[in-house]
Design a protein around this motif. Structure first.
Motif, PDB file in Angstrom:
ATOM      1  N   UNK A 213       0.853  -1.202   0.000  1.00 44.37           N
ATOM      2  CA  UNK A 213       0.000   0.000   0.000  1.00 44.37           C
ATOM      3  C   UNK A 213       0.879   1.238   0.000  1.00 44.37           C
ATOM      4  N   UNK A 214       1.733   1.374  -0.983  1.00 51.03           N
ATOM      5  CA  UNK A 214       2.740   2.426  -0.954  1.00 51.03           C
ATOM      6  C   UNK A 214       2.155   3.816  -1.179  1.00 51.03           C
ATOM      7  N   UNK A 215       2.944   4.793  -0.751  1.00 58.19           N
ATOM      8  CA  UNK A 215       2.635   6.214  -0.946  1.00 58.19           C
ATOM      9  C   UNK A 215       1.250   6.612  -0.433  1.00 58.19           C
ATOM     10  N   UNK A 216       0.865   6.198   0.781  1.00 61.77           N
ATOM     11  CA  UNK A 216      -0.492   6.547   1.226  1.00 61.77           C
ATOM     12  C   UNK A 216      -0.644   8.035   1.482  1.00 61.77           C
ATOM     13  N   UNK A 229      -6.108   7.345   0.118  1.00 61.76           N
ATOM     14  CA  UNK A 229      -5.914   6.923  -1.260  1.00 61.76           C
ATOM     15  C   UNK A 229      -4.545   6.257  -1.295  1.00 61.76           C
ATOM     16  N   UNK A 230      -4.485   5.000  -1.707  1.00 63.26           N
ATOM     17  CA  UNK A 230      -3.237   4.248  -1.675  1.00 63.26           C
ATOM     18  C   UNK A 230      -2.868   3.783  -3.081  1.00 63.26           C
ATOM     19  N   UNK A 231      -1.600   3.457  -3.241  1.00 61.44           N
ATOM     20  CA  UNK A 231      -1.081   2.977  -4.526  1.00 61.44           C
ATOM     21  C   UNK A 231      -0.735   1.506  -4.410  1.00 61.44           C
ATOM     22  N   UNK A 235      -1.176  -5.466 -12.992  1.00 65.38           N
ATOM     23  CA  UNK A 235      -0.895  -5.707 -14.416  1.00 65.38           C
ATOM     24  C   UNK A 235       0.388  -5.007 -14.858  1.00 65.38           C
ATOM     25  N   UNK A 236       1.410  -5.058 -14.001  1.00 64.51           N
ATOM     26  CA  UNK A 236       2.687  -4.472 -14.339  1.00 64.51           C
ATOM     27  C   UNK A 236       2.728  -2.962 -14.258  1.00 64.51           C
ATOM     28  N   UNK A 237       1.694  -2.338 -13.716  1.00 67.42           N
ATOM     29  CA  UNK A 237       1.651  -0.890 -13.605  1.00 67.42           C
ATOM     30  C   UNK A 237       1.115  -0.526 -12.228  1.00 67.42           C
ATOM     31  N   UNK A 238       0.788   0.760 -12.018  1.00 67.95           N
ATOM     32  CA  UNK A 238       0.274   1.175 -10.728  1.00 67.95           C
ATOM     33  C   UNK A 238      -1.189   1.589 -10.833  1.00 67.95           C
ATOM     34  N   UNK A 239      -1.924   1.371  -9.753  1.00 69.73           N
ATOM     35  CA  UNK A 239      -3.323   1.748  -9.660  1.00 69.73           C
ATOM     36  C   UNK A 239      -3.554   2.404  -8.299  1.00 69.73           C
ATOM     37  N   UNK A 240      -4.634   3.144  -8.180  1.00 67.69           N
ATOM     38  CA  UNK A 240      -4.996   3.765  -6.909  1.00 67.69           C
ATOM     39  C   UNK A 240      -6.271   3.141  -6.374  1.00 67.69           C
ATOM     40  N   UNK A 241      -6.335   3.005  -5.065  1.00 63.97           N
ATOM     41  CA  UNK A 241      -7.518   2.503  -4.403  1.00 63.97           C
ATOM     42  C   UNK A 241      -7.916   3.412  -3.257  1.00 63.97           C
ATOM     43  N   UNK A 242      -9.120   3.223  -2.774  1.00 68.49           N
ATOM     44  CA  UNK A 242      -9.675   4.038  -1.698  1.00 68.49           C
ATOM     45  C   UNK A 242      -9.865   3.157  -0.466  1.00 68.49           C
ATOM     46  N   UNK A 243      -9.411   3.624   0.693  1.00 66.38           N
ATOM     47  CA  UNK A 243      -9.526   2.851   1.913  1.00 66.38           C
ATOM     48  C   UNK A 243     -10.017   3.687   3.068  1.00 66.38           C
ATOM     49  N   UNK A 267      -8.963   2.528 -13.364  1.00 68.36           N
ATOM     50  CA  UNK A 267      -8.402   1.401 -14.084  1.00 68.36           C
ATOM     51  C   UNK A 267      -7.405   1.863 -15.139  1.00 68.36           C
ATOM     52  N   UNK A 268      -6.428   2.645 -14.702  1.00 69.86           N
ATOM     53  CA  UNK A 268      -5.353   3.077 -15.582  1.00 69.86           C
ATOM     54  C   UNK A 268      -4.178   3.482 -14.706  1.00 69.86           C
ATOM     55  N   UNK A 269      -3.000   3.569 -15.312  1.00 72.30           N
ATOM     56  CA  UNK A 269      -1.777   3.863 -14.566  1.00 72.30           C
ATOM     57  C   UNK A 269      -1.819   5.265 -13.983  1.00 72.30           C
ATOM     58  N   UNK A 270      -1.567   5.343 -12.676  1.00 72.58           N
ATOM     59  CA  UNK A 270      -1.636   6.636 -11.995  1.00 72.58           C
ATOM     60  C   UNK A 270      -0.941   6.500 -10.649  1.00 72.58           C
ATOM     61  N   UNK A 271      -0.346   7.585 -10.145  1.00 71.98           N
ATOM     62  CA  UNK A 271       0.391   7.495  -8.892  1.00 71.98           C
ATOM     63  C   UNK A 271       0.560   8.892  -8.285  1.00 71.98           C
ATOM     64  N   UNK A 272       1.368   8.943  -7.199  1.00 69.95           N
ATOM     65  CA  UNK A 272       1.719  10.195  -6.526  1.00 69.95           C
ATOM     66  C   UNK A 272       0.480  10.997  -6.145  1.00 69.95           C
ATOM     67  N   UNK A 273      -0.340  10.419  -5.309  1.00 71.65           N
ATOM     68  CA  UNK A 273      -1.634  10.977  -4.967  1.00 71.65           C
ATOM     69  C   UNK A 273      -1.586  11.841  -3.705  1.00 71.65           C
TER      70      UNK A 273
END
Length: 381
Positions: A213-216, A229-231, A235-243, A267-273
């Motif tokens: 759960x990196x970069x929370x 919001x966690x990373x 599928x070989x990329x990054x996604x964000x989820x809500x917790x 459902x697409x590559x995204x990070x640094x939230x």
């Protein structure tokens, strides 16, 4: 659930609801009236002001990649403290996963220039995010990846660097599991200078993953519980989820108060939230990378009027790779990421902090930038 705003429809027809104003203003007579600090027809862009040339942290022979700061870390006389990812051994960003530490940076003003006054967490430690502690608890909660296990260089570290740059090959992290980019921990302290108490690994209590759960980025709710919001990788990329914690917690995300979550929200590559709630209770997230469609740019803005059940993706990047300087010049970032905000006392975005790669200065030369937001920041140029 993710909704995508149509640029053509929003501009041609004018607004009909506050969602058309990016939840950064109100819709009145088919036109958006933006909150302070926001601009454009859809209130989708920060109203960024000019900054000083030596803004943020850009020391000779050093590289850093983004910082984190609270309004309480800015004193009435302007003296400011920031925590930033700093590459040790004069290395560039390419060596981040062995050489990064979290430095304590100080400056005579929020804009800078910052100098390193100490180290909050030794290497390996990266991507810091600081929040105020709960009422009656510690003053600060600091989340970061890594665990500071390689302070003495026992495990691999790159040393053949100069000028804040570094070239291949880059060593892989060694040592304990926590000494790497897939371990996130939480620390607390009553002082930025420490000592910091280690509360262990931040985890996500779902069938998808219990550790990664990196970069929370987290936000307190009025009842003492928290959301994040966690990373994660997918599928070989990054996604964000809500917790969420679902209950009051002194340190959200750690053992006994793990994050609860579900599927990825984008459902697409995204990070640094970076996550926050505005005065109306709407949630906002700014990111590096964005979803498909919309105007060109690498920054994203997502918002929710129902506490994260439904998210809308703005089509306008909230900031660009260009930073206006008070001498009339423009600082252009080859890549601008790690967006963080300093929120004003009334919760409005006041300063934008980012990591900025510096073109034509060698491999991995990066800096941390600070830019004021017009109408909010007390120091504008």
């Amino acid at each position: 659930m993710l909704q995508v705003v149509s640029a053509a429809a929003a501009l041609a027809a004018g607004c009909t609801t506050d969602l058309d104003c990016s939840l950064n203003g109100v819709c009145a007579d088919n036109a958006c009236v933006c909150d302070k600090g926001w601009t454009a027809e859809d209130c989708g862009a920060f109203d960024l002001g000019k900054t000083v040339k030596e803004n943020g942290f850009f020391a000779t022979n050093e590289s850093s990649w983004g910082g984190t700061m609270l309004r309480s870390m800015i004193q009435p006389d302007g003296q400011s403290t920031m925590l930033a990812s700093h590459m040790t051994e004069h290395c560039g960003l390419g060596a981040w996963n062995t050489n990064s530490e979290i430095g304590i940076m100080t400056a005579p003003s929020p804009l800078g220039p910052y100098t390193q006054a100490g180290t909050a967490v030794p290497r390996f430690a990266h991507n810091p995010f600081i929040m105020p502690g709960p009422k009656g608890g510690p003053k600060y909660i600091l989340y970061h990846i890594g665990c500071g296990a390689n302070a003495n260089g026992t495990f691999p570290v790159k040393t053949d660097c100069s000028g804040g740059t570094s070239s291949k090959p880059f060593p892989k992290p060694g040592g304990p599991k926590c000494n790497g980019p897939h371990y996130t921990r939480a620390l607390t302290s009553d002082s930025i200078d420490g000592p910091w108490e280690d509360h262990g690994e931040v985890t996500l209590n779902t069938t998808r993953s219990v550790t990664y759960t990196t970069n929370p980025s987290m936000w307190w709710l009025p009842d003492g519980s928290a959301i994040t919001i966690y990373r994660q990788a997918a599928a070989g990329s990054e996604r964000l989820g809500f917790g969420w914690t679902g209950k009051p917690c002194p340190v959200p995300g750690v053992k006994g108060c793990e994050w609860q979550g579900g599927d990825f929200i984008f459902d697409f590559a995204i990070e640094d939230q970076y996550l926050w709630a505005d005065q109306r209770g709407n949630l906002h997230v700014i990111t590096h990378k964005k979803g498909p469609g919309g105007l060109p740019g690498d920054a994203g803005h997502f918002y929710s009027a129902d506490m994260g059940k439904t998210w809308t993706m703005g089509y306008r990047p909230p900031y660009t790779d260009e930073i206006a300087i008070d001498d009339g010049s423009v600082q252009v970032c080859g890549k601008r990421a790690r967006p963080m905000l300093v929120l004003s006392e009334d919760g409005a975005p006041e300063y934008l902090l980012t990591g900025c790669s510096v073109p034509d200065m060698g491999d991995g030369r990066v800096r941390t930038t600070v830019q004021p937001i017009n109408g909010v920041a007390k120091e504008t140029l």
